[in-house]
Structure formats: structure tokens, C-alpha cells
Design a protein around this motif. Structure first.
Motif, PDB file in Angstrom:
ATOM      1  N   ALA A 254       0.363  -1.611   0.326  1.00 11.97           N
ATOM      2  CA  ALA A 254      -0.104   0.071   0.374  1.00 11.97           C
ATOM      3  C   ALA A 254       1.176   1.147   0.079  1.00 11.97           C
ATOM      4  CB  ALA A 254      -1.222  -0.055   1.596  1.00 11.97           C
ATOM      5  N   ASP A 255       2.060   0.935   0.834  1.00 12.07           N
ATOM      6  CA  ASP A 255       3.185   2.114   0.444  1.00 12.07           C
ATOM      7  C   ASP A 255       3.717   3.256  -0.608  1.00 12.07           C
ATOM      8  OD1 ASP A 255       4.021   4.326   1.832  1.00 12.07           O
ATOM      9  OD2 ASP A 255       5.332   2.696   3.815  1.00 12.07           O
ATOM     10  N   ALA A 256       3.959   1.754  -1.173  1.00 10.32           N
ATOM     11  CA  ALA A 256       4.750   1.683  -1.881  1.00 10.32           C
ATOM     12  C   ALA A 256       3.596   2.110  -3.455  1.00 10.32           C
ATOM     13  CB  ALA A 256       5.178   0.841  -3.161  1.00 10.32           C
ATOM     14  N   ILE A 257       2.459   1.486  -3.640  1.00 14.10           N
ATOM     15  CA  ILE A 257       1.808   2.301  -4.775  1.00 14.10           C
ATOM     16  C   ILE A 257       1.102   3.555  -4.188  1.00 14.10           C
ATOM     17  CG2 ILE A 257      -1.073   1.745  -5.140  1.00 14.10           C
ATOM     18  CD1 ILE A 257      -0.758  -1.565  -4.659  1.00 14.10           C
ATOM     19  N   GLY A 258       1.003   3.381  -3.329  1.00 14.60           N
ATOM     20  CA  GLY A 258       1.106   5.291  -2.556  1.00 14.60           C
ATOM     21  C   GLY A 258       1.893   5.883  -3.219  1.00 14.60           C
ATOM     22  N   LEU A 259       3.285   5.774  -3.325  1.00 12.98           N
ATOM     23  CA  LEU A 259       4.278   6.406  -3.659  1.00 12.98           C
ATOM     24  C   LEU A 259       3.924   6.790  -4.921  1.00 12.98           C
ATOM     25  CD1 LEU A 259       7.037   5.305  -1.596  1.00 12.98           C
ATOM     26  CD2 LEU A 259       6.248   7.998  -1.392  1.00 12.98           C
ATOM     27  N   ARG A 260       3.659   5.738  -5.363  1.00  8.09           N
ATOM     28  CA  ARG A 260       4.187   5.420  -7.450  1.00  8.09           C
ATOM     29  C   ARG A 260       2.726   6.174  -7.146  1.00  8.09           C
ATOM     30  NH1 ARG A 260       6.331   1.352 -10.226  1.00  8.09           N
ATOM     31  NH2 ARG A 260       8.255   1.368  -9.115  1.00  8.09           N
ATOM     32  N   LEU A 261       1.387   6.645  -7.286  1.00  5.73           N
ATOM     33  CA  LEU A 261       0.353   7.460  -7.610  1.00  5.73           C
ATOM     34  C   LEU A 261       0.459   8.509  -6.996  1.00  5.73           C
ATOM     35  CD1 LEU A 261      -2.540   5.640  -6.169  1.00  5.73           C
ATOM     36  CD2 LEU A 261      -1.937   5.860  -8.743  1.00  5.73           C
ATOM     37  N   GLN A 262       1.692   9.190  -6.247  1.00  2.13           N
ATOM     38  CA  GLN A 262       1.972  10.218  -5.702  1.00  2.13           C
ATOM     39  C   GLN A 262       2.922  11.109  -6.526  1.00  2.13           C
ATOM     40  OE1 GLN A 262       3.763  10.718  -1.454  1.00  2.13           O
ATOM     41  NE2 GLN A 262       5.125  12.458  -2.628  1.00  2.13           N
ATOM     42  N   GLY A 263       3.928  10.335  -6.959  1.00  2.00           N
ATOM     43  CA  GLY A 263       4.771  10.707  -8.265  1.00  2.00           C
ATOM     44  C   GLY A 263       3.937  10.388  -9.395  1.00  2.00           C
TER      45      GLY A 263
END
Length: 298
Positions: A254-263
Motif C-alpha cells: 500500500a505504501d509503495a503504490i501510494g508513492l507511485r501514485l504520488q509520482g
């Protein structure tokens, strides 16, 4: 793309996984440890401070382990040895860690907020030949720092220790029925004290990974709730190392997907809440499961 995402998940989940393993040991020993957040924060600060002072990431990790083990003494003595309320002591340690690290950041380094110093050296990453040659797993599991590999080794070791050795059986007996364990000759207070101190050392590893793993800095309250997520992971995994590892993987994903979406341009205020939203849903699920079990038993 998927390989890169899963590789990032392994990095992001490691601090939570190490802290959750600490919580698992305490849970099995009969000490409810909610001070994981504060211990991680102390470990992160100690790692960065030692990195500035000594210029060695390995020395920084060892210093973080020692400092968090010392920081765990109030819970070890008050909660395990003298029968104090571990929840009250744990909350106090969390508050103390937040205030103490903020004060020391200003007193020792003359900065507030975030410490970024060229002397802070991140943990080195290295490849493992046996992993690098694997078709898919190699791209995911290769090229991490030592603490990432250590966290997964720790999951396997604790699984064997808890369920395949007589020492693990004794520890579980102390946590489940301490009076019976004491009658069999086990020193309950000594076991619990040692386990809480060991858990503090593991939180030091978690803090070092957080501060020196993917980044090389310290920020006030940089744990940002990861210690609480580790507590939830222990509950979700029912204090079983393999179940906890699976829960931590979900939080890391979930954290990694959140960072990708932030990018991709999504506001960070939205993406940052992803792991905590999953934590909340997991807690709701635990509550509903408990309620359904009570209904079936009536």
C-alpha cells in the motif's frame, strides 16, 4: 515495472516487519508492547547521530540497537519485572521518544525539523549471486541492504524458535499461563525482561532501516505511525511470524503504490494515508471477526 514495485515493497516493509517481530516476541511472552513507535524513533535518531559521529553505517546500526535496548529498560523493569501496566508505560515511552529526539536534534545538531548531513551514510546495498541469477525473484530480492535480508531471515528463525524448539515452547507457556510455567521452574520475570530488551534491540534495527535504508536523514517523528502499524500487524498475524510477514507485505505494498501514485501527480495528502487506511480497515475486520466468533459461540 512490477518487479521494481515489489522490490520497493521489500524496502518499505522492512522497518514495520522488524518492529512487528519485536512485538511478536513480547506478545508471546505475555507483555503487550505498544512502545514500538517510540523505540523505532529512538533507533532512527541514534543511527543518524552515530553515522555523523563515526562515519560508518554498521557502527550506526549497532549504536541504534544498544540505545533502543537501553530505552526499553522502563518497560522491561516496570512492565515485566515489577508488574506495572505495560500499556501506560508504553504510551509514556512513545511520548518520551517524540520529545527526547526533538530536543536532542536541536541540542546536538542545532537544527529543527529535518537533519540532512553529508556525513550521514546510507546502508550499502549489495547483490547476492544466488539470487541475481533467478529469472523473476532475482530482480525483486537482489540489491537490498543487509537489514532487508536480515528481516526475512529473522521471520524464519523466529518461526522455528517459537514452534520447533523447547525454548520457544517455554516462552509461549510463559505468555499463555505464567503461573503454570513458574510451577514448572521457569523464571517468568527473567524471561519477560530479557524478551522486552531483545525486542528493543530489534526496534533499533527497524529505526536504523528507516533512517539509513532508503534515505539518509532524520526527521522529527519520522516513524509516522509505523510502530502502530507494526502493533496491528502482530494482531492480524496472531503473533505468528509468517502471518505477520504477510500483513507487513500488504502494508508495504500500500505504501509503495501510494508513492507511485504520488509520482503520477496525485496529492501526497491522499497517497500518504493509504497504509493507515488499510490499517483501519484491518482493525475493523478484526473487530467484526471477533464479534462473529462470539455470536457463533452463543
Amino acid at each position: 515495472m512490477l518487479n521494481m514495485l515489489l522490490s520497493q515493497v521489500l524496502d518499505l516493509m522492512t522497518p514495520v516487519l522488524l518492529a512487528a517481530m519485536a512485538g511478536t516476541l513480547c506478545e508471546r511472552a505475555g507483555v503487550f508492547n505498544i512502545a514500538l513507535e517510540g523505540k523505532m524513533l529512538v533507533g532512527a535518531f541514534a543511527a543518524v547521530a552515530a553515522s555523523v559521529a563515526f562515519g560508518s553505517p554498521m557502527v550506526a546500526v549497532l549504536f541504534a540497537v544498544v540505545c533502543t535496548a537501553i530505552f526499553a529498560f522502563p518497560l522491561a523493569l516496570g512492565g515485566a519485572r515489577f508488574g506495572g501496566d505495560p500499556i501506560v508505560i508504553g504510551i509514556g515511552l512513545n511520548l518520551l521518544a517524540a520529545g527526547l529526539t526533538t530536543y536532542l536534534l536541536s541540542a546536538l545538531f542545532g537544527v529543527t525539523g529535518t537533519l540532512v548531513d553529508p556525513a550521514v551514510i546510507a546502508l550499502p546495498r549489495f547483490g547476492i549471486g544466488a539470487l541475481a541469477g533467478l529469472p523473476v525473484l532475482g530482480a525483486i530480492a537482489d540489491g537490498h541492504n543487509l537489514l532487508v535480508y536480515l528481516s526475512w531471515l529473522l521471520v524464519l528463525v523466529l518461526n522455528v524458535y517459537l514452534f520447533r524448539t523447547r525454548w520457544g515452547l517455554r516462552l509461549r507457556g510463559i505468555g499463555e499461563v505464567p503461573s503454570a510455567a513458574a510451577a514448572m521452574g521457569a523464571n517468568v520475570n527473567r524471561y519477560q525482561t530479557a524478551i522486552v530488551l531483545l525486542a528493543g534491540a530489534l526496534c533499533g534495527l527497524a529505526g536504523a532501516q528507516l533512517a539509513l535504508g532508503s534515505v539518509a536523514l532524520f526527521a522529527e517523528n519520522m516513524t509516522a505511525g509505523r510502530g502502530w502499524i507494526a502493533v496491528v500487524a502482530v494482531m492480524l498475524g496472531r503473533a505468528h511470524p509468517l502471518g505477520i510477514a504477510l500483513a507487513c507485505f500488504g502494508f508495504g505494498l500500500a505504501d509503495a503504490i501510494g508513492l507511485r501514485l504520488q509520482g503520477q501527480g496525485l496529492p501526497n495528502q491522499i497517497t500518504d494515508i493509504a497504509p493507515y487506511a488499510i490499517t483501519l480497515l484491518a482493525m475493523i475486520g478484526l473487530g467484526l471477526r471477533g464479534a462473529m466468533r462470539k455470536i457463533r459461540n452463543t
